[in-house]
Design an enzyme around this catalytic site. Structure first.
Site, PDB file in Angstrom:
ATOM      1  N   ASP A   1       0.849  -1.442  -0.314  1.00  0.00           N
ATOM      2  CA  ASP A   1      -0.080   0.025  -0.430  1.00  0.00           C
ATOM      3  C   ASP A   1       0.506   0.817  -0.383  1.00  0.00           C
ATOM      4  O   ASP A   1       0.897   2.296  -0.858  1.00  0.00           O
ATOM      5  CB  ASP A   1      -0.730   0.286   0.967  1.00  0.00           C
ATOM      6  CG  ASP A   1      -2.148   0.778   1.195  1.00  0.00           C
ATOM      7  OD1 ASP A   1      -2.311   1.722   2.222  1.00  0.00           O
ATOM      8  OD2 ASP A   1      -2.113   1.480   0.116  1.00  0.00           O
TER       9      ASP A   1
ATOM     10  N   LYS B   1       1.826 -15.324  -3.461  1.00  0.00           N
ATOM     11  CA  LYS B   1       1.868 -16.882  -4.082  1.00  0.00           C
ATOM     12  C   LYS B   1       3.101 -17.399  -3.624  1.00  0.00           C
ATOM     13  O   LYS B   1       2.521 -18.616  -2.626  1.00  0.00           O
ATOM     14  CB  LYS B   1       2.248 -15.819  -5.287  1.00  0.00           C
ATOM     15  CG  LYS B   1       1.554 -15.482  -5.951  1.00  0.00           C
ATOM     16  CD  LYS B   1       1.788 -15.477  -7.467  1.00  0.00           C
ATOM     17  CE  LYS B   1       1.798 -15.880  -8.280  1.00  0.00           C
ATOM     18  NZ  LYS B   1       0.249 -16.020  -8.887  1.00  0.00           N
TER      19      LYS B   1
ATOM     20  N   ASN C   1      -2.364 -10.980  -4.420  1.00  0.00           N
ATOM     21  CA  ASN C   1      -2.239 -12.465  -4.577  1.00  0.00           C
ATOM     22  C   ASN C   1      -0.402 -12.898  -3.088  1.00  0.00           C
ATOM     23  O   ASN C   1       0.427 -12.662  -4.545  1.00  0.00           O
ATOM     24  CB  ASN C   1      -1.927 -13.030  -6.003  1.00  0.00           C
ATOM     25  CG  ASN C   1      -3.653 -12.957  -6.278  1.00  0.00           C
ATOM     26  OD1 ASN C   1      -4.494 -12.955  -5.808  1.00  0.00           O
ATOM     27  ND2 ASN C   1      -3.468 -12.513  -7.722  1.00  0.00           N
TER      28      ASN C   1
ATOM     29  N   ARG D   1     -10.120  10.621 -12.628  1.00  0.00           N
ATOM     30  CA  ARG D   1      -9.275  11.049 -10.427  1.00  0.00           C
ATOM     31  C   ARG D   1      -9.030   9.458 -10.498  1.00  0.00           C
ATOM     32  O   ARG D   1      -8.542   9.282  -9.255  1.00  0.00           O
ATOM     33  CB  ARG D   1     -10.732  11.629  -9.771  1.00  0.00           C
ATOM     34  CG  ARG D   1     -11.415  13.249  -9.572  1.00  0.00           C
ATOM     35  CD  ARG D   1     -11.512  13.324  -8.765  1.00  0.00           C
ATOM     36  NE  ARG D   1     -13.438  12.694  -8.717  1.00  0.00           N
ATOM     37  CZ  ARG D   1     -13.318  12.224  -7.444  1.00  0.00           C
ATOM     38  NH1 ARG D   1     -12.555  12.249  -6.148  1.00  0.00           N
ATOM     39  NH2 ARG D   1     -14.089  11.640  -6.997  1.00  0.00           N
TER      40      ARG D   1
HETATM   41  C1  3VV Z   1      -3.533  17.300   2.204  1.00  0.00           C
HETATM   42  C2  3VV Z   1      -2.753  16.251   2.607  1.00  0.00           C
HETATM   43  C3  3VV Z   1      -1.559  15.313   2.985  1.00  0.00           C
HETATM   44  C4  3VV Z   1      -0.914  14.551   2.425  1.00  0.00           C
HETATM   45  C5  3VV Z   1       0.671  14.776   1.563  1.00  0.00           C
HETATM   46  C6  3VV Z   1       0.729  13.950   0.759  1.00  0.00           C
HETATM   47  C7  3VV Z   1       2.796  13.043   0.875  1.00  0.00           C
HETATM   48  C8  3VV Z   1       2.092  11.335   1.472  1.00  0.00           C
HETATM   49  C9  3VV Z   1       3.629  11.069   2.030  1.00  0.00           C
HETATM   50  C10 3VV Z   1       3.602   9.805   2.447  1.00  0.00           C
HETATM   51  C11 3VV Z   1       2.542   9.034   3.102  1.00  0.00           C
HETATM   52  C12 3VV Z   1       1.914   7.862   2.185  1.00  0.00           C
HETATM   53  C13 3VV Z   1       0.303   7.366   3.162  1.00  0.00           C
HETATM   54  C14 3VV Z   1       0.397   6.176   1.972  1.00  0.00           C
HETATM   55  C15 3VV Z   1      -1.121   5.874   2.367  1.00  0.00           C
HETATM   56  C16 3VV Z   1      -1.432   5.327   1.585  1.00  0.00           C
HETATM   57  C17 3VV Z   1      -2.956   5.468   1.080  1.00  0.00           C
HETATM   58  C18 3VV Z   1      -3.623   4.512   1.929  1.00  0.00           C
HETATM   59  O1  3VV Z   1      -3.822   3.646   2.964  1.00  0.00           O
HETATM   60  S1  3VV Z   1      -5.776   5.108   2.459  1.00  0.00           S
HETATM   61  C19 3VV Z   1      -6.253   4.201   3.398  1.00  0.00           C
HETATM   62  C20 3VV Z   1      -7.114   3.718   3.181  1.00  0.00           C
HETATM   63  N1  3VV Z   1      -8.025   4.436   2.071  1.00  0.00           N
HETATM   64  C21 3VV Z   1      -9.373   4.888   2.736  1.00  0.00           C
HETATM   65  O2  3VV Z   1      -9.492   4.914   4.151  1.00  0.00           O
HETATM   66  C22 3VV Z   1     -10.059   5.280   1.714  1.00  0.00           C
HETATM   67  C23 3VV Z   1     -11.729   5.596   2.057  1.00  0.00           C
HETATM   68  N2  3VV Z   1     -12.670   5.259   0.196  1.00  0.00           N
HETATM   69  C24 3VV Z   1     -12.494   6.735   0.505  1.00  0.00           C
HETATM   70  O3  3VV Z   1     -12.381   7.951   0.624  1.00  0.00           O
HETATM   71  C25 3VV Z   1     -13.604   7.036  -0.627  1.00  0.00           C
HETATM   72  O4  3VV Z   1     -14.321   5.753  -1.404  1.00  0.00           O
HETATM   73  C26 3VV Z   1     -12.924   7.332  -2.342  1.00  0.00           C
HETATM   74  C27 3VV Z   1     -12.065   8.770  -1.422  1.00  0.00           C
HETATM   75  C28 3VV Z   1     -11.166   5.904  -1.955  1.00  0.00           C
HETATM   76  C29 3VV Z   1     -13.944   7.542  -3.152  1.00  0.00           C
HETATM   77  O5  3VV Z   1     -14.765   8.657  -3.172  1.00  0.00           O
HETATM   78  P1  3VV Z   1     -14.861   9.856  -3.851  1.00  0.00           P
HETATM   79  O6  3VV Z   1     -16.412   9.513  -3.301  1.00  0.00           O
HETATM   80  O7  3VV Z   1     -14.173  10.522  -3.819  1.00  0.00           O
HETATM   81  O8  3VV Z   1     -15.049   9.223  -5.613  1.00  0.00           O
HETATM   82  P2  3VV Z   1     -16.340   8.141  -6.170  1.00  0.00           P
HETATM   83  O9  3VV Z   1     -17.210   8.762  -6.998  1.00  0.00           O
HETATM   84  O10 3VV Z   1     -16.634   7.040  -4.943  1.00  0.00           O
HETATM   85  O11 3VV Z   1     -14.992   7.541  -7.101  1.00  0.00           O
HETATM   86  C30 3VV Z   1     -14.644   8.037  -8.015  1.00  0.00           C
HETATM   87  C31 3VV Z   1     -14.361   6.688  -9.251  1.00  0.00           C
HETATM   88  O12 3VV Z   1     -13.693   5.464  -8.827  1.00  0.00           O
HETATM   89  C32 3VV Z   1     -14.521   4.705  -8.053  1.00  0.00           C
HETATM   90  N3  3VV Z   1     -14.021   3.926  -7.241  1.00  0.00           N
HETATM   91  C33 3VV Z   1     -13.674   3.594  -5.974  1.00  0.00           C
HETATM   92  N4  3VV Z   1     -13.707   3.175  -5.334  1.00  0.00           N
HETATM   93  C34 3VV Z   1     -13.818   1.752  -5.992  1.00  0.00           C
HETATM   94  C35 3VV Z   1     -13.522   0.647  -5.795  1.00  0.00           C
HETATM   95  N5  3VV Z   1     -14.010  -0.027  -4.551  1.00  0.00           N
HETATM   96  N6  3VV Z   1     -13.349  -0.145  -6.986  1.00  0.00           N
HETATM   97  C36 3VV Z   1     -13.747   0.428  -7.840  1.00  0.00           C
HETATM   98  N7  3VV Z   1     -14.166   0.927  -8.165  1.00  0.00           N
HETATM   99  C37 3VV Z   1     -14.033   2.140  -7.254  1.00  0.00           C
HETATM  100  C38 3VV Z   1     -16.463   5.051  -9.055  1.00  0.00           C
HETATM  101  O13 3VV Z   1     -16.701   4.091  -9.410  1.00  0.00           O
HETATM  102  C39 3VV Z   1     -15.402   6.249  -9.100  1.00  0.00           C
HETATM  103  O14 3VV Z   1     -15.065   5.405 -10.436  1.00  0.00           O
HETATM  104  P3  3VV Z   1     -15.795   5.866 -12.500  1.00  0.00           P
HETATM  105  O15 3VV Z   1     -15.325   8.067 -11.855  1.00  0.00           O
HETATM  106  O16 3VV Z   1     -17.911   6.075 -11.668  1.00  0.00           O
HETATM  107  O17 3VV Z   1     -15.896   5.586 -13.222  1.00  0.00           O
END
Ligand code: 3VV
Length: 207
Positions: free
Chosen positions: A128, A152, A150, A173
């Site tokens: 991840d 393996k 997977n 997105r």
């Molecule tokens: C300010 C910033 C600071 C950051 C600085 C950056 C530096 C970082 C540096 C180093 C750190 C490293 C850190 C690593 C961490 C790794 C990441 C994690 O572990 S994250 C934790 C686990 N994940 C969650 O907790 C997400 C929970 N889920 C959500 O919040 C939502 O479901 C989200 C945001 C993922 C999507 O929600 P929506 O409302 O924005 O978007 P929708 O409309 O639902 O989906 C958009 C498209 O994606 C598809 N989609 C969404 N989920 C899907 C799924 N599970 N399977 C298939 N398609 C999916 C949908 O069908 C849609 O597709 P179509 O546009 O219609 O074609």
């Protein structure tokens, strides 16, 4: 803005440490050489996401009311919550032209699942983090929507392995990233994964 109780450490964990094994150092040196012409970039790795930015993340995803400020100030990256050598030791290198990341990962003894082997959740965490970083460098602020793994072959505890991650496709997105986990001699394929990351709420650009 630092919350008074916030511990801030700027230790870069992606540089050689006494607990790194021979193969970890060898691979580090090999990849640092590849960085000399700029084709590869050595990614730093800190215990926290830049303090200011992590403070604002809940606002960014309109979830401030869900967050306990005191708890947030104690937050640190999960992969950095073990003492050196006991958990996740890793260094990531990024190739922008190929949109891929190689993570050299040395797992510690506290990542045990079945006796003598890594816990599947520990492997999933490093996958991840690696595919996540691959998505972040191309998509900015993203979250994991789906992660398919997977397993393996079981990975012996305290192994040093290579995680090869590749950005496969960006659709609006959505960022699709795949990866595999191999032995350092690339003779053993331990794990394969695919993932979907979604870029958060574009109209709410992070200011
Ligand atoms: C300010 C910033 C600071 C950051 C600085 C950056 C530096 C970082 C540096 C180093 C750190 C490293 C850190 C690593 C961490 C790794 C990441 C994690 O572990 S994250 C934790 C686990 N994940 C969650 O907790 C997400 C929970 N889920 C959500 O919040 C939502 O479901 C989200 C945001 C993922 C999507 O929600 P929506 O409302 O924005 O978007 P929708 O409309 O639902 O989906 C958009 C498209 O994606 C598809 N989609 C969404 N989920 C899907 C799924 N599970 N399977 C298939 N398609 C999916 C949908 O069908 C849609 O597709 P179509 O546009 O219609 O074609």
């Amino acid at each position: 803005r630092l919350l008074s109780s916030e511990k801030v450490s700027d230790k870069n964990h992606s540089l050689p440490k006494p607990c790194w094994g021979k193969d970890m150092r060898l691979l580090f040196d090999q990849f640092m050489k590849k960085c000399e012409d700029g084709s590869w970039i050595h990614l730093p790795s800190y215990e926290y996401i830049a303090t200011q930015r992590s403070q604002d993340f809940p606002t960014f995803i309109h979830a401030s009311e869900l967050i306990n400020k005191e708890k947030l100030s104690q937050g640190r990256l999960f992969t950095k919550s073990f003492e050196d050598g006991l958990g996740f030791e890793y260094v990531m290198f990024y190739n922008d032209a190929e949109k891929r990341i190689v993570c050299v990962f040395q797992g510690g003894p506290h990542l045990q699942g079945m006796p003598g082997f890594f816990h599947g959740g520990a492997i999933a965490t490093m996958i991840d983090a690696t595919v996540g970083m691959n998505a972040i460098v191309s998509g900015g602020i993203v979250m994991t929507a789906n992660l398919n793994i997977n397993f393996k072959r079981p990975i012996p505890l305290c192994s040093i392995v290579l995680i090869n991650s590749q950005l496969d496709k960006i659709e609006g997105r959505k960022l699709l990233v795949s990866c595999n986990v191999q032995s350092v001699d690339e003779k053993i394929l331990y794990t394969e994964a695919t993932s979907l990351f979604v870029k958060l709420n574009p109209e709410k650009e992070f200011d």
